[in-house]
Structures are given as C-alpha cells and as structure tokens.
Design a protein around this motif. Structure first.
Motif, short mmCIF file in Angstrom:
data_model
loop_
_atom_site.label_atom_id
_atom_site.label_comp_id
_atom_site.label_asym_id
_atom_site.label_seq_id
_atom_site.Cartn_x
_atom_site.Cartn_y
_atom_site.Cartn_z
N ALA A 68 35.03 9.66 0.77
CA ALA A 68 34.23 8.57 0.20
C ALA A 68 34.29 7.35 1.11
O ALA A 68 35.30 7.08 1.75
CB ALA A 68 34.74 8.22 -1.19
N CYS A 69 33.17 6.62 1.18
CA CYS A 69 33.06 5.47 2.07
C CYS A 69 32.11 4.45 1.45
O CYS A 69 31.03 4.82 0.97
CB CYS A 69 32.54 5.94 3.42
SG CYS A 69 32.13 4.65 4.57
N ASN A 70 32.48 3.17 1.48
CA ASN A 70 31.65 2.12 0.88
C ASN A 70 30.32 1.93 1.60
O ASN A 70 29.33 1.54 0.99
CB ASN A 70 32.40 0.79 0.85
CG ASN A 70 33.52 0.80 -0.15
OD1 ASN A 70 33.52 1.57 -1.11
ND2 ASN A 70 34.51 -0.05 0.07
N SER A 71 30.28 2.20 2.91
CA SER A 71 29.04 1.98 3.66
C SER A 71 28.10 3.17 3.63
O SER A 71 27.05 3.15 4.24
CB SER A 71 29.39 1.65 5.13
OG SER A 71 30.03 2.74 5.75
N TRP A 72 28.45 4.20 2.91
CA TRP A 72 27.63 5.41 2.82
C TRP A 72 26.82 5.36 1.53
O TRP A 72 27.38 5.19 0.45
CB TRP A 72 28.54 6.63 2.85
CG TRP A 72 27.84 7.95 2.89
CD1 TRP A 72 27.74 8.85 1.88
CD2 TRP A 72 27.16 8.53 3.99
NE1 TRP A 72 27.04 9.96 2.29
CE2 TRP A 72 26.67 9.78 3.58
CE3 TRP A 72 26.90 8.10 5.30
CZ2 TRP A 72 25.95 10.61 4.42
CZ3 TRP A 72 26.18 8.92 6.13
CH2 TRP A 72 25.72 10.17 5.69
N GLY A 74 25.59 7.66 -0.12
CA GLY A 74 25.95 8.76 -1.01
C GLY A 74 24.79 9.52 -1.59
O GLY A 74 24.91 10.11 -2.66
N TYR A 78 29.53 13.69 -1.51
CA TYR A 78 30.72 13.89 -0.69
C TYR A 78 31.23 15.30 -0.90
O TYR A 78 30.91 15.95 -1.89
CB TYR A 78 31.81 12.89 -1.11
CG TYR A 78 31.35 11.47 -1.07
CD1 TYR A 78 31.34 10.77 0.13
CD2 TYR A 78 30.92 10.81 -2.22
CE1 TYR A 78 30.91 9.47 0.19
CE2 TYR A 78 30.48 9.51 -2.16
CZ TYR A 78 30.48 8.83 -0.96
OH TYR A 78 30.05 7.54 -0.90
#
Length: 87
Positions: A68-72, A74, A78
């Motif tokens: 998980a990544c905040n800048s993705w 989504g 994931y």
C-alpha cells in the motif's frame, strides 16, 4: 481459427521478455493477432513501473502494487498479479 484473449503477467524486471512479446505481436498481421491483450504488471513500489506502454501495442495495462502507498490511486488495488485474474 478463433482469436483468443491473451493475459500476460509479470513482476519487476520480468517485464523485459513481456515487452519483447508485445513488440513481436505488434508486427504480426492483424488476422494473426490476439483478440485482446491484457498486461498485468506487479511492483513493490510505484517507482518499479519504469516502462510505459504506448498505443502501438494495443494492450490494456493493469499495474498492481504489492505494498500500500499513499501516492498510488489504487485503481486496480494491491496484492499479487495472479490474484487479479481471479477478480
């Protein structure tokens, strides 16, 4: 012979042979090409996606992040690339 949909799965640098497949497929006569191409490419982080796929390959590109990544955004979620086929 009926055309078929083709799904290509890769992770990390495993995209290199898939890119060669896409390039070869684009050179085939239209009657020998797949009905559709879908590329599911997995990476651990956003920077793992170091290639872009332009329209000459006529491929649906589905990037998947393992972590998980905040800048993705989504859009595709994931996890593991093989799990996308089960959705």
């Amino acid at each position: 012979m009926a055309k078929r949909d083709v799904y290509l799965l890769a992770t990390g640098t495993g995209i290199a042979p898939i890119q060669a497949i896409l390039e070869a497929h684009a050179l085939l006569p239209k009657e020998l090409q797949a009905a559709s191409l879908t590329l599911i490419w997995g990476g651990r982080v956003v920077s793992d996606f170091y290639l872009t796929f332009d329209t000459k390959y006529n491929v649906t590109f589905i990037p998947i992040l393992l972590l998980a990544c905040n800048s993705w955004p989504g859009v595709y979620g994931y996890g593991y690339v093989q799990d996308v086929l089960q959705r």
